[in-house]
Design a protein around this motif. Structure first.
Motif, PDB file in Angstrom:
ATOM      1  N   GLY A 186       0.717   1.230  -4.477  1.00  0.00           N
ATOM      2  CA  GLY A 186       1.118   1.038  -3.084  1.00  0.00           C
ATOM      3  C   GLY A 186       0.264   1.801  -2.098  1.00  0.00           C
ATOM      4  N   THR A 187      -0.744   2.500  -2.608  1.00  0.00           N
ATOM      5  CA  THR A 187      -1.655   3.288  -1.777  1.00  0.00           C
ATOM      6  C   THR A 187      -3.085   2.994  -2.206  1.00  0.00           C
ATOM      7  N   VAL A 188      -3.942   2.696  -1.241  1.00  0.00           N
ATOM      8  CA  VAL A 188      -5.372   2.562  -1.520  1.00  0.00           C
ATOM      9  C   VAL A 188      -5.958   3.969  -1.511  1.00  0.00           C
ATOM     10  N   ARG A 189      -6.437   4.414  -2.676  1.00  0.00           N
ATOM     11  CA  ARG A 189      -7.119   5.708  -2.771  1.00  0.00           C
ATOM     12  C   ARG A 189      -8.609   5.421  -2.616  1.00  0.00           C
ATOM     13  N   ALA A 190      -9.134   5.733  -1.425  1.00  0.00           N
ATOM     14  CA  ALA A 190     -10.508   5.377  -1.082  1.00  0.00           C
ATOM     15  C   ALA A 190     -11.423   6.590  -1.138  1.00  0.00           C
ATOM     16  N   ALA A 191     -12.389   6.553  -2.037  1.00  0.00           N
ATOM     17  CA  ALA A 191     -13.368   7.634  -2.171  1.00  0.00           C
ATOM     18  C   ALA A 191     -14.401   7.514  -1.051  1.00  0.00           C
ATOM     19  N   ILE A 192     -14.664   8.627  -0.385  1.00  0.00           N
ATOM     20  CA  ILE A 192     -15.570   8.660   0.760  1.00  0.00           C
ATOM     21  C   ILE A 192     -16.710   9.637   0.481  1.00  0.00           C
ATOM     22  N   ASN A 193     -17.944   9.183   0.708  1.00  0.00           N
ATOM     23  CA  ASN A 193     -19.137  10.018   0.576  1.00  0.00           C
ATOM     24  C   ASN A 193     -19.313  10.803   1.875  1.00  0.00           C
ATOM     25  N   MET A 194     -18.942  12.068   1.858  1.00  0.00           N
ATOM     26  CA  MET A 194     -18.961  12.885   3.069  1.00  0.00           C
ATOM     27  C   MET A 194     -20.373  13.242   3.539  1.00  0.00           C
ATOM     28  N   SER A 195     -21.392  13.056   2.703  1.00  0.00           N
ATOM     29  CA  SER A 195     -22.745  13.451   3.095  1.00  0.00           C
ATOM     30  C   SER A 195     -23.480  12.399   3.909  1.00  0.00           C
TER      31      SER A 195
ATOM     32  N   THR B 296      -3.187 -17.752   0.368  1.00  0.00           N
ATOM     33  CA  THR B 296      -3.653 -16.494   0.941  1.00  0.00           C
ATOM     34  C   THR B 296      -2.744 -15.339   0.544  1.00  0.00           C
ATOM     35  N   MET B 297      -1.450 -15.551   0.576  1.00  0.00           N
ATOM     36  CA  MET B 297      -0.499 -14.504   0.212  1.00  0.00           C
ATOM     37  C   MET B 297      -0.655 -14.107  -1.250  1.00  0.00           C
ATOM     38  N   SER B 298      -0.866 -15.096  -2.123  1.00  0.00           N
ATOM     39  CA  SER B 298      -1.023 -14.772  -3.542  1.00  0.00           C
ATOM     40  C   SER B 298      -2.344 -14.046  -3.789  1.00  0.00           C
ATOM     41  N   MET B 299      -3.392 -14.369  -3.019  1.00  0.00           N
ATOM     42  CA  MET B 299      -4.665 -13.650  -3.142  1.00  0.00           C
ATOM     43  C   MET B 299      -4.505 -12.203  -2.687  1.00  0.00           C
ATOM     44  N   LEU B 300      -3.767 -11.996  -1.594  1.00  0.00           N
ATOM     45  CA  LEU B 300      -3.528 -10.630  -1.120  1.00  0.00           C
ATOM     46  C   LEU B 300      -2.700  -9.836  -2.116  1.00  0.00           C
ATOM     47  N   ALA B 301      -1.695 -10.478  -2.698  1.00  0.00           N
ATOM     48  CA  ALA B 301      -0.862  -9.800  -3.705  1.00  0.00           C
ATOM     49  C   ALA B 301      -1.702  -9.420  -4.921  1.00  0.00           C
ATOM     50  N   ALA B 302      -2.595 -10.308  -5.332  1.00  0.00           N
ATOM     51  CA  ALA B 302      -3.467 -10.025  -6.480  1.00  0.00           C
ATOM     52  C   ALA B 302      -4.430  -8.888  -6.145  1.00  0.00           C
ATOM     53  N   ALA B 303      -4.989  -8.908  -4.932  1.00  0.00           N
ATOM     54  CA  ALA B 303      -5.902  -7.844  -4.510  1.00  0.00           C
ATOM     55  C   ALA B 303      -5.169  -6.507  -4.435  1.00  0.00           C
TER      56      ALA B 303
ATOM     57  N   ASP C 154     -12.905   4.058   8.467  1.00  0.00           N
ATOM     58  CA  ASP C 154     -12.316   2.920   9.182  1.00  0.00           C
ATOM     59  C   ASP C 154     -12.257   1.676   8.297  1.00  0.00           C
ATOM     60  N   MET C 155     -13.294   1.464   7.482  1.00  0.00           N
ATOM     61  CA  MET C 155     -13.283   0.328   6.552  1.00  0.00           C
ATOM     62  C   MET C 155     -12.150   0.478   5.535  1.00  0.00           C
ATOM     63  N   ALA C 156     -11.974   1.686   5.029  1.00  0.00           N
ATOM     64  CA  ALA C 156     -10.896   1.944   4.074  1.00  0.00           C
ATOM     65  C   ALA C 156      -9.539   1.692   4.720  1.00  0.00           C
ATOM     66  N   ALA C 157      -9.390   2.128   5.967  1.00  0.00           N
ATOM     67  CA  ALA C 157      -8.129   1.918   6.685  1.00  0.00           C
ATOM     68  C   ALA C 157      -7.871   0.434   6.918  1.00  0.00           C
ATOM     69  N   ALA C 158      -8.913  -0.318   7.244  1.00  0.00           N
ATOM     70  CA  ALA C 158      -8.763  -1.759   7.455  1.00  0.00           C
ATOM     71  C   ALA C 158      -8.360  -2.458   6.158  1.00  0.00           C
ATOM     72  N   LEU C 159      -8.934  -2.034   5.042  1.00  0.00           N
ATOM     73  CA  LEU C 159      -8.579  -2.610   3.749  1.00  0.00           C
ATOM     74  C   LEU C 159      -7.116  -2.328   3.423  1.00  0.00           C
ATOM     75  N   ALA C 160      -6.702  -1.078   3.578  1.00  0.00           N
ATOM     76  CA  ALA C 160      -5.308  -0.716   3.300  1.00  0.00           C
ATOM     77  C   ALA C 160      -4.356  -1.508   4.194  1.00  0.00           C
ATOM     78  N   ASP C 161      -4.716  -1.638   5.452  1.00  0.00           N
ATOM     79  CA  ASP C 161      -3.887  -2.387   6.398  1.00  0.00           C
ATOM     80  C   ASP C 161      -3.771  -3.850   5.989  1.00  0.00           C
ATOM     81  N   ALA C 162      -4.901  -4.460   5.614  1.00  0.00           N
ATOM     82  CA  ALA C 162      -4.892  -5.869   5.196  1.00  0.00           C
ATOM     83  C   ALA C 162      -4.031  -6.086   3.958  1.00  0.00           C
ATOM     84  N   LEU C 163      -3.991  -5.074   3.090  1.00  0.00           N
ATOM     85  CA  LEU C 163      -3.196  -5.184   1.863  1.00  0.00           C
ATOM     86  C   LEU C 163      -1.738  -4.781   2.069  1.00  0.00           C
ATOM     87  N   GLY C 164      -1.427  -4.251   3.249  1.00  0.00           N
ATOM     88  CA  GLY C 164      -0.080  -3.757   3.487  1.00  0.00           C
ATOM     89  C   GLY C 164       0.223  -2.528   2.658  1.00  0.00           C
TER      90      GLY C 164
END
Length: 113
Positions: A18-27, A3-10, A47-57
């Motif tokens: 070190g930062t998830v740059r998440a594009a958001i459709n504002m419309s 699991t740790m190696s999968m997270l590191a790969a992701a 919120d989904m983008a924040a959860a992804l960033a959190d899961a990836l550390g």
């Protein structure tokens, strides 16, 4: 562990700086409910983008776009790492779409006659 190696790969793919740059459709008012400050939108997509960033550390940077076309058209520009838009077959040549995280029923109304 595996699991740790999968997270590191992701993280290496989705947050190489070190930062998830998440594009958001504002419309999309169903997935982005707070649009008063484009730098801090709220709702399901942010919120989904924040959860992804959190899961990836990783840190999160939201990259707002006025509409899904503008978001998709910027796919090759290196402005974002993850985009939260609906899958479109025509754009699948340049965007790798995941399974949907939300399904939205849409209908239309027609006058009688």
């Amino acid at each position: 562990t595996k699991t740790m190696s999968m997270l590191a790969a992701a993280k290496a793919v989705l947050a190489p700086r070190g930062t998830v740059r998440a594009a958001i459709n504002m419309s999309n008012i169903l997935l982005v409910t707070n649009r008063a400050d484009p730098a801090q939108p709220g709702g399901v997509a942010p919120d989904m983008a924040a959860a992804l960033a959190d899961a990836l550390g990783a840190k999160l940077q939201l990259v707002p776009y006025e509409n899904p076309g503008a978001l998709a058209d910027s796919a090759g520009a290196g402005e974002w790492d993850v985009g939260l838009i609906g899958a479109e077959p025509a754009r699948a040549a340049i965007i790798g779409f995941s399974a949907p995280y939300a399904e939205i029923e849409a209908t239309y109304l027609v006058r009688p006659g």
